[in-house]
Structure formats: C-alpha cells, structure tokens
Design a protein around this motif. Structure first.
Motif, PDB file in Angstrom:
ATOM      1  N   LEU A 264       0.852  -1.186   0.000  1.00  0.00           N
ATOM      2  CA  LEU A 264       0.000   0.000   0.000  1.00  0.00           C
ATOM      3  C   LEU A 264       0.889   1.238   0.000  1.00  0.00           C
ATOM      4  O   LEU A 264       2.049   1.184   0.383  1.00  0.00           O
ATOM      5  N   ALA A 265       0.322   2.349  -0.458  1.00  0.00           N
ATOM      6  CA  ALA A 265       1.056   3.607  -0.529  1.00  0.00           C
ATOM      7  C   ALA A 265       0.660   4.481   0.653  1.00  0.00           C
ATOM      8  O   ALA A 265      -0.498   4.477   1.087  1.00  0.00           O
ATOM      9  N   SER A 266       1.631   5.227   1.169  1.00  0.00           N
ATOM     10  CA  SER A 266       1.348   6.146   2.269  1.00  0.00           C
ATOM     11  C   SER A 266       2.222   7.375   2.141  1.00  0.00           C
ATOM     12  O   SER A 266       3.426   7.335   2.405  1.00  0.00           O
ATOM     13  N   CYS A 267       1.611   8.477   1.728  1.00  0.00           N
ATOM     14  CA  CYS A 267       2.294   9.771   1.655  1.00  0.00           C
ATOM     15  C   CYS A 267       3.657   9.673   0.991  1.00  0.00           C
ATOM     16  O   CYS A 267       4.684  10.052   1.575  1.00  0.00           O
ATOM     17  N   GLY A 268       3.661   9.151  -0.231  1.00  0.00           N
ATOM     18  CA  GLY A 268       4.881   9.128  -1.020  1.00  0.00           C
ATOM     19  C   GLY A 268       5.764   7.919  -0.819  1.00  0.00           C
ATOM     20  O   GLY A 268       6.813   7.815  -1.461  1.00  0.00           O
ATOM     21  N   ARG A 269       5.364   6.997   0.043  1.00  0.00           N
ATOM     22  CA  ARG A 269       6.154   5.783   0.260  1.00  0.00           C
ATOM     23  C   ARG A 269       5.336   4.545  -0.064  1.00  0.00           C
ATOM     24  O   ARG A 269       4.133   4.497   0.224  1.00  0.00           O
ATOM     25  N   GLN A 270       5.990   3.553  -0.615  1.00  0.00           N
ATOM     26  CA  GLN A 270       5.360   2.268  -0.864  1.00  0.00           C
ATOM     27  C   GLN A 270       5.693   1.342   0.303  1.00  0.00           C
ATOM     28  O   GLN A 270       6.864   1.132   0.627  1.00  0.00           O
ATOM     29  N   LEU A 271       4.685   0.812   0.948  1.00  0.00           N
ATOM     30  CA  LEU A 271       4.867  -0.084   2.085  1.00  0.00           C
ATOM     31  C   LEU A 271       4.536  -1.508   1.670  1.00  0.00           C
ATOM     32  O   LEU A 271       3.615  -1.740   0.881  1.00  0.00           O
ATOM     33  N   ALA A 272       5.270  -2.452   2.197  1.00  0.00           N
ATOM     34  CA  ALA A 272       5.035  -3.861   1.880  1.00  0.00           C
ATOM     35  C   ALA A 272       5.010  -4.665   3.172  1.00  0.00           C
ATOM     36  O   ALA A 272       5.849  -4.471   4.058  1.00  0.00           O
ATOM     37  N   PHE A 273       4.023  -5.568   3.286  1.00  0.00           N
ATOM     38  CA  PHE A 273       3.860  -6.396   4.473  1.00  0.00           C
ATOM     39  C   PHE A 273       3.776  -7.857   4.055  1.00  0.00           C
ATOM     40  O   PHE A 273       2.858  -8.250   3.332  1.00  0.00           O
ATOM     41  N   GLU A 274       4.735  -8.646   4.514  1.00  0.00           N
ATOM     42  CA  GLU A 274       4.679 -10.082   4.274  1.00  0.00           C
ATOM     43  C   GLU A 274       3.827 -10.762   5.333  1.00  0.00           C
ATOM     44  O   GLU A 274       3.296 -11.849   5.107  1.00  0.00           O
ATOM     45  N   ARG A 275       3.736 -10.150   6.488  1.00  0.00           N
ATOM     46  CA  ARG A 275       2.894 -10.645   7.578  1.00  0.00           C
ATOM     47  C   ARG A 275       2.158  -9.459   8.191  1.00  0.00           C
ATOM     48  O   ARG A 275       2.624  -8.337   8.113  1.00  0.00           O
TER      49      ARG A 275
ATOM     50  N   THR B 229      13.265   9.836  11.464  1.00  0.00           N
ATOM     51  CA  THR B 229      12.708  10.052  10.132  1.00  0.00           C
ATOM     52  C   THR B 229      12.176   8.746   9.560  1.00  0.00           C
ATOM     53  O   THR B 229      12.559   7.652  10.000  1.00  0.00           O
ATOM     54  N   ARG B 230      11.335   8.866   8.578  1.00  0.00           N
ATOM     55  CA  ARG B 230      10.806   7.672   7.917  1.00  0.00           C
ATOM     56  C   ARG B 230      11.941   6.895   7.260  1.00  0.00           C
ATOM     57  O   ARG B 230      11.903   5.655   7.211  1.00  0.00           O
ATOM     58  N   GLU B 231      12.938   7.604   6.759  1.00  0.00           N
ATOM     59  CA  GLU B 231      14.091   6.956   6.134  1.00  0.00           C
ATOM     60  C   GLU B 231      14.878   6.140   7.165  1.00  0.00           C
ATOM     61  O   GLU B 231      15.288   5.006   6.893  1.00  0.00           O
ATOM     62  N   GLU B 232      15.069   6.718   8.337  1.00  0.00           N
ATOM     63  CA  GLU B 232      15.807   6.011   9.386  1.00  0.00           C
ATOM     64  C   GLU B 232      15.079   4.742   9.812  1.00  0.00           C
ATOM     65  O   GLU B 232      15.703   3.683   9.998  1.00  0.00           O
ATOM     66  N   LEU B 233      13.769   4.835   9.959  1.00  0.00           N
ATOM     67  CA  LEU B 233      13.002   3.655  10.358  1.00  0.00           C
ATOM     68  C   LEU B 233      12.970   2.620   9.242  1.00  0.00           C
ATOM     69  O   LEU B 233      13.026   1.411   9.500  1.00  0.00           O
ATOM     70  N   ALA B 234      12.904   3.079   7.988  1.00  0.00           N
ATOM     71  CA  ALA B 234      12.922   2.145   6.861  1.00  0.00           C
ATOM     72  C   ALA B 234      14.232   1.365   6.819  1.00  0.00           C
ATOM     73  O   ALA B 234      14.255   0.171   6.486  1.00  0.00           O
ATOM     74  N   GLU B 235      15.331   2.018   7.162  1.00  0.00           N
ATOM     75  CA  GLU B 235      16.623   1.331   7.190  1.00  0.00           C
ATOM     76  C   GLU B 235      16.647   0.219   8.228  1.00  0.00           C
ATOM     77  O   GLU B 235      17.410  -0.750   8.099  1.00  0.00           O
ATOM     78  N   LEU B 236      15.814   0.345   9.248  1.00  0.00           N
ATOM     79  CA  LEU B 236      15.708  -0.685  10.274  1.00  0.00           C
ATOM     80  C   LEU B 236      14.629  -1.707   9.942  1.00  0.00           C
ATOM     81  O   LEU B 236      14.316  -2.573  10.766  1.00  0.00           O
ATOM     82  N   GLY B 237      14.049  -1.591   8.757  1.00  0.00           N
ATOM     83  CA  GLY B 237      13.033  -2.550   8.332  1.00  0.00           C
ATOM     84  C   GLY B 237      11.656  -2.283   8.887  1.00  0.00           C
ATOM     85  O   GLY B 237      10.806  -3.181   8.909  1.00  0.00           O
ATOM     86  N   VAL B 238      11.412  -1.053   9.343  1.00  0.00           N
ATOM     87  CA  VAL B 238      10.116  -0.713   9.942  1.00  0.00           C
ATOM     88  C   VAL B 238       9.334   0.197   8.999  1.00  0.00           C
ATOM     89  O   VAL B 238       9.725   1.351   8.789  1.00  0.00           O
TER      90      VAL B 238
END
Length: 340
Positions: free
Chosen positions: A44-55, A137-146
């Motif tokens: 799903l998309a959220s404010c310019g980011r694509q999110l993916a959930f395997e679980r 930041t969203r980038e920092e959390l994304a780097e941690l896989g969140v």
C-alpha cells in the motif's frame, strides 16, 4: 535493569530481528498469517512511500491519539506495542482496549522511546512526528526494516485530485485495514462514517445565505490560532453550507491577530475545547473570556449575540471522532437559524 550503554547498541539489532522473534502466544512467526491473501505480500502507498507487508503487523506503535483511536476502533489493540501523545481523555468505549496498550510516551515520542518498543509498523496522523528529534525520520526507520504510515489527509497533494479530507480519512481506515488483515471492520467503519457525512450534508440544502465561521482552536500567548484552508474545518464548513472565514490562508492552523478575526466579522464562531490538554488558553471558557475582554472582538455580533458553538478540539483534527464534530456543526447551524 539493562545497562544503558548496552541498550542503545542492542536496539537496532532487536528492530532488525523483530520479525524473527516468537509471537505473544509463543508460536514461531513463520506460522503467522500473511498480510496478503495466499501468503502474498500486501502493498500500500502512504504519503509518497510504498509499504510492503509479508505478515500482518504484531507490534504496531501509534505516535498520536488520532492514530491510536483508529486502531482501537478497528479492534487492533492486541497488535499494538505502544501509543504516545495523548491530548485528551480516551473515550469510555475505548478505555478497556487502551488499557492493554503500553504508553511509551505521554507526549511526543522520541526515537529512543519508539525503538525500545521494537515496532514492526509505526502509524502517525501527520508527517511532522517523523523527525530526527522526534520519532526518527521515515528513512531512518525504513533502514531498520520498519514501515511507517502517515495519514493521507496530511499529504493531499500526493493523492488523486478532487478527493475531500473525509475521503482521505476513510481511505486511511481501509489502508490500515489491509495492512492488518482487518478489511471488514475497516470497510464497515468507512461506510458508517460516510453515511454520517451524507446526513450532515443535508443541512447545506436548507441554508439560504451562506454564513461565515471562524474556528478558534487555541489561544497561545494571547494570540488566536484558527482553522485555515487546509484544515479539516474548511471541508466541514463546505459540507454543511457554511464558509470558513480563513479559507484563503493556506495552512491548517495559522496564528492570526484578533484584529484580523474582527475584520472577517464571522456570522458565528466555533470554539475547540481542549480543556484536558491543559495548556493556558486551551479551555472553551478561557477562549470565551479572551474574546469578551478584547476591546474589538467583544463588539462583534457573533460574540455579543453568543453565536458560538463549542466542540471537542481534538475532533477538529482528522480522526475517527471527526464525524461527531461535523454532526455538532450541522446541529449548531440549525440552532443558530442558519439552516431551516
């Protein structure tokens, strides 16, 4: 107690391996249901980011009260590892569910507080909660896989043109429902609130002369903060057949002067009561007092004639409660004689 130095080193490791830990019932996460049907990844998309959930998320953190209450409304309290930034009392209908969720911060959460909750999903109503001196930041959390979610209402420019603030709010419900595998309660909630918006919209057909309204959200250091063009109240006004007097200011809640409020000379005023937040100037009584003692504002017809409505301040920001403020606005329009 963990050694503070070791804790800081361990947090990134914990976050990076959160998906490999045991679930609350002791089972392996390999046996958790996938977010997508048939084990497929849910995107799903959220404010310019694509999110993916395997679980489906099992340790979600909500950074504000609005996000928290949406998740509670969807029955997801057992999937939450934390909540923060409580502005007012939790409504009775959510209190039992809320009691199950750890409070990681009474006010705005820091990066350390968020990471200590080992989240697998972070949800916020506005993007400004994701900064280096806040949750990270969203980038920092994304780097941690969140993956991180921001309400679509906070970034209308990244959505289809023509969608209203309520459209975007209801899209949030359904996006979160998809992420958590809670599509049915999300669709039901969106449908119920769409019906409430449509009901409030019947007021517009009964309005003869479009009245103007000022939404007074807070008074800080003697200065008023009102609803601007991009805040939800402008859309509320349109729905019920009124016009926000400050809809030419391209901000959610701009600081203005009392003289500018007087210049707009609204037909009526909506006060957001934030008594439980506890800051000076937050209560409806304090806002009334500020208007009554001001040499210019006190002479406005809306103030002299007590053409003032009070609504819970938190309901003027996008949340699961916003339709209630809309209903109060529609009823107030009728009571003040602006709608037949």
């Amino acid at each position: 107690m963990r050694h503070p130095v070791r804790l800081g080193i361990a947090l990134a490791v914990v976050l990076a391996t959160a998906g490999c830990s045991a679930t609350a019932d002791g089972s392996s996460p390999d046996h958790e249901p996938a977010a997508g049907a048939g084990g497929k990844t849910t995107a799903l998309a959220s404010c310019g980011r694509q999110l993916a959930f395997e679980r489906t998320p099992r340790r979600a953190v909500a950074l504000d009260q609005s996000s928290t209450e949406i998740l509670l409304e969807l029955g997801l309290q057992d999937r939450m590892a934390g909540t923060a930034n409580l502005k007012t009392k939790i409504p009775p209908k959510y209190q039992d569910a809320y009691a199950k969720v750890p409070v990681i911060a009474p006010k705005i959460a820091t990066s350390e507080q968020v990471r200590s909750a080992t989240p697998d999903f972070v949800v916020a109503g506005s993007g400004d909660l994701y900064t280096k001196d806040r949750a990270g930041t969203r980038e920092e959390l994304a780097e941690l896989g969140v993956p991180t979610f921001v309400s679509a209402v906070d970034c209308p420019q990244q959505n289809e043109p023509g969608r209203t603030a309520f459209d975007l709010l209801f899209a949030d419900y359904q996006s979160l429902g998809r992420a958590f595998g809670a599509d049915e309660p999300a669709a039901r909630l969106a449908a119920e609130q769409r019906a409430a918006v449509a009901k409030a919209g019947e007021t517009a057909a009964k309005v003869q002369d479009q009245p103007t309204v000022v939404y007074l959200y807070s008074v800080f250091n003697g200065m008023p903060y009102v609803a601007g063009k991009t805040g939800l109240p402008s859309e509320m006004s349109r729905i019920v057949g009124a016009r926000n007097a400050f809809d030419d200011v391209n901000e959610d809640w701009p600081e203005v002067s009392w003289e500018e409020v007087a210049k707009r000379d609204p037909d009526f005023i909506v006060i957001g009561d934030l008594s439980e937040r506890g800051r000076p100037g937050d209560s409806a009584a304090e806002k009334r007092e500020a208007m009554n003692r001001h040499p210019v504002i006190s002479k406005l017809d809306a103030v002299r004639g007590n053409r003032i409505l009070e609504v819970p301040g938190i309901e003027l920001d996008p949340s699961v409660r916003s339709v209630h403020a809309l209903e109060l606005l529609a009823a107030g329009m009728r009571d003040l004689g602006h709608a037949r």
